[in-house]
Design a protein around this motif. Structure first.
Motif, mmCIF file in Angstrom:
data_model
loop_
_atom_site.group_PDB
_atom_site.id
_atom_site.type_symbol
_atom_site.label_atom_id
_atom_site.label_comp_id
_atom_site.label_asym_id
_atom_site.label_seq_id
_atom_site.Cartn_x
_atom_site.Cartn_y
_atom_site.Cartn_z
ATOM 1 N N ARG A 197 0.838 -1.204 0.000
ATOM 2 C CA ARG A 197 0.000 0.000 0.000
ATOM 3 C C ARG A 197 0.874 1.255 0.000
ATOM 4 N NH1 ARG A 197 -2.148 3.687 3.703
ATOM 5 N NH2 ARG A 197 -4.373 4.095 3.503
ATOM 6 N N ASP A 198 1.852 1.275 0.913
ATOM 7 C CA ASP A 198 2.724 2.441 1.035
ATOM 8 C C ASP A 198 3.531 2.680 -0.245
ATOM 9 O OD1 ASP A 198 1.750 2.783 3.511
ATOM 10 O OD2 ASP A 198 3.611 2.346 4.603
ATOM 11 N N SER A 199 4.004 1.583 -0.841
ATOM 12 C CA SER A 199 4.821 1.734 -2.053
ATOM 13 C C SER A 199 3.980 2.303 -3.195
ATOM 14 C CB SER A 199 5.398 0.387 -2.494
ATOM 15 O OG SER A 199 6.060 -0.199 -1.420
ATOM 16 N N ILE A 200 2.751 1.808 -3.314
ATOM 17 C CA ILE A 200 1.880 2.323 -4.387
ATOM 18 C C ILE A 200 1.582 3.806 -4.149
ATOM 19 C CG2 ILE A 200 -0.446 2.164 -5.395
ATOM 20 C CD1 ILE A 200 -0.232 -0.837 -5.235
ATOM 21 N N LEU A 201 1.287 4.123 -2.897
ATOM 22 C CA LEU A 201 1.002 5.534 -2.588
ATOM 23 C C LEU A 201 2.222 6.394 -2.880
ATOM 24 C CD1 LEU A 201 -1.115 5.568 0.686
ATOM 25 C CD2 LEU A 201 -1.727 6.498 -1.543
ATOM 26 N N HIS A 202 3.381 5.880 -2.532
ATOM 27 C CA HIS A 202 4.610 6.631 -2.764
ATOM 28 C C HIS A 202 4.775 6.926 -4.258
ATOM 29 C CE1 HIS A 202 8.633 8.028 -1.964
ATOM 30 N NE2 HIS A 202 9.053 7.312 -2.982
ATOM 31 N N THR A 223 1.854 9.371 -5.494
ATOM 32 C CA THR A 223 1.939 10.758 -5.012
ATOM 33 C C THR A 223 3.097 11.496 -5.668
ATOM 34 O OG1 THR A 223 3.110 9.938 -3.071
ATOM 35 C CG2 THR A 223 0.836 10.594 -2.734
ATOM 36 N N ASN A 224 4.154 10.770 -5.992
ATOM 37 C CA ASN A 224 5.297 11.445 -6.618
ATOM 38 C C ASN A 224 5.130 11.629 -8.116
ATOM 39 O OD1 ASN A 224 7.222 12.051 -4.491
ATOM 40 N ND2 ASN A 224 7.134 9.862 -4.108
ATOM 41 N N ALA A 225 4.215 10.839 -8.711
ATOM 42 C CA ALA A 225 4.073 10.874 -10.167
ATOM 43 C C ALA A 225 3.364 12.143 -10.642
ATOM 44 C CB ALA A 225 3.303 9.649 -10.634
ATOM 45 N N HIS A 226 2.379 12.612 -9.911
ATOM 46 C CA HIS A 226 1.541 13.745 -10.335
ATOM 47 C C HIS A 226 1.055 13.563 -11.770
ATOM 48 C CE1 HIS A 226 1.538 16.244 -6.792
ATOM 49 N NE2 HIS A 226 2.798 15.935 -6.613
#
Ligand code: BTN
Length: 343
Positions: free
Chosen positions: A2-7, A10-13
């Motif tokens: 979950r955290d990796s996907i969010l990371h 969120t960084n991709a924009h």
């Protein structure tokens, strides 16, 4: 995962292909899809478009680092974020980080404080998941006497950040015109819904500094704000309020914090070049509660009553007595009261 996907999101924009996610995380498309569904249930608005992939469109109002990362508009302030479900006091936690080399600009934010502290030894209580309780670690090169000006800057940042946010909710006009916010020197932000309503405290700031042999080693700026709480204890409800109580709106706390950080970074970068309030004095005074009105000074060793004449270039409050003599008050342990009501 979950955290990796969010990371990644969120960084991709922008869009990230399912294939790229699978490759980066070494998992199947189904595994990715399952996590995305779970994130959607948690309030993350993730758009899925075939041939393009996944795009994070909106983040929920949760105290999670990815949310701040996604919303962040600052260069250095809040780049390091520590999100805590619960803590005794974010200021106390922040002090532990104060001596770390790279802690300048770190934000510590929590959903709940069990022993929140206010000024002059008072308690500060937050409602779980409804309010803002956060602290910022700063490591400025300042003399101890200059530190109180950081409280004034922070108050100004809160006012600007809240105004921007209320503007988005259609409650405040732009650029402080007819602002519903005032600063009760040095550290309280008060809210007045309309001319007939009484002014009530909505936010308090607790600034704590540590000195070593070389001077100031760190400063902690603690911000506590009543945001979405629906009730306050009887003993303070005539003096304090929340945006929910006043306006009946639920504010996205994370976005509000991000907005405050944006302004605080700008104000700090301006301030630190001169280390005085000259450039910001006029704006600060435009929000100053009791400006040109009669006030009394409470606490400390002073007993004083007179007209509030604004602030000095070092952030002290100027009081003029009936004979026209002016006294400057530094924030320390004193409070200011108008002649009527809490402000
Ligand atoms: C005051 O008005 O007396 C200041 C209140 C400051 C409260 C905030 S909440 C976050 C930070 N942690 C604390 O323990 N206090 C400050």
């Amino acid at each position: 995962m979950r955290d990796s996907i969010l990371h990644i999101l969120t960084n991709a924009h922008g869009y990230v292909s399912g294939q790229s996610l699978c490759e980066q995380l070494g998992v199947s498309p189904t595994a990715i899809w399952n996590v995305i569904q779970k994130l959607k249930e948690d309030g993350y608005n993730i758009k899925a478009v075939s041939n393009k992939g996944y795009c994070l469109k909106q983040v929920p109002d949760k105290i999670e680092p990815y949310i701040f990362q996604y919303e962040r508009k600052t260069k250095w302030l809040g780049k390091n974020i520590i999100c805590l479900k619960e803590v005794s006091s974010t200021n106390t936690y922040a002090k532990e980080l104060g001596d770390c080399k790279d802690s300048h600009g770190t934000l510590i934010i929590t959903d709940y404080q069990t022993a929140g502290r206010g000024r002059r030894g008072r308690n500060w209580s937050v409602e779980q998941g409804k309010d803002i309780a956060c602290s910022i670690v700063l490591k400025p090169q300042l003399e101890p006497a200059q530190v109180p000006m950081l409280t004034l800057l922070s108050a100004l940042a809160v006012v600007r950040g809240v105004e921007d946010t209320l503007y988005e909710y259609g409650i405040q006009t732009k650029e402080g015109k007819n602002s519903k916010l005032q600063i009760k020197w040095p550290n309280d932000i008060v809210y007045q819904k309309n001319a007939n309503a009484s002014k009530k405290k909505i936010c308090g700031i607790l600034t704590e500094a540590n000195t070593d042999m070389d001077g100031i080693s760190y400063v902690i700026i603690g911000i506590g704000m009543n945001v979405n709480k629906t009730m306050l204890p009887d003993e303070i409800k005539d003096m304090a309020t929340s945006f929910m109580i006043e306006e009946g709106i639920t504010i996205h706390r994370a976005k509000l914090v991000v907005s405050i950080l944006y302004h605080l970074e700008q104000l700090y970068d301006t301030f630190i070049t001169t280390k005085n309030m000259n450039v910001l004095k006029k704006e600060y005074e435009s929000y100053l509660a009791n400006y040109e009105q009669e006030v009394k000074v409470i606490g400390g060793n002073v007993s004083l009553q007179g007209i509030c004449k604004g602030i000095t270039e070092t952030g002290d409050l100027v009081i003029e007595d009936v004979s026209g003599n002016r006294t400057t008050i530094c924030s320390g342990e004193v409070s200011i009261r108008g002649m009527y009501g809490y402000t």
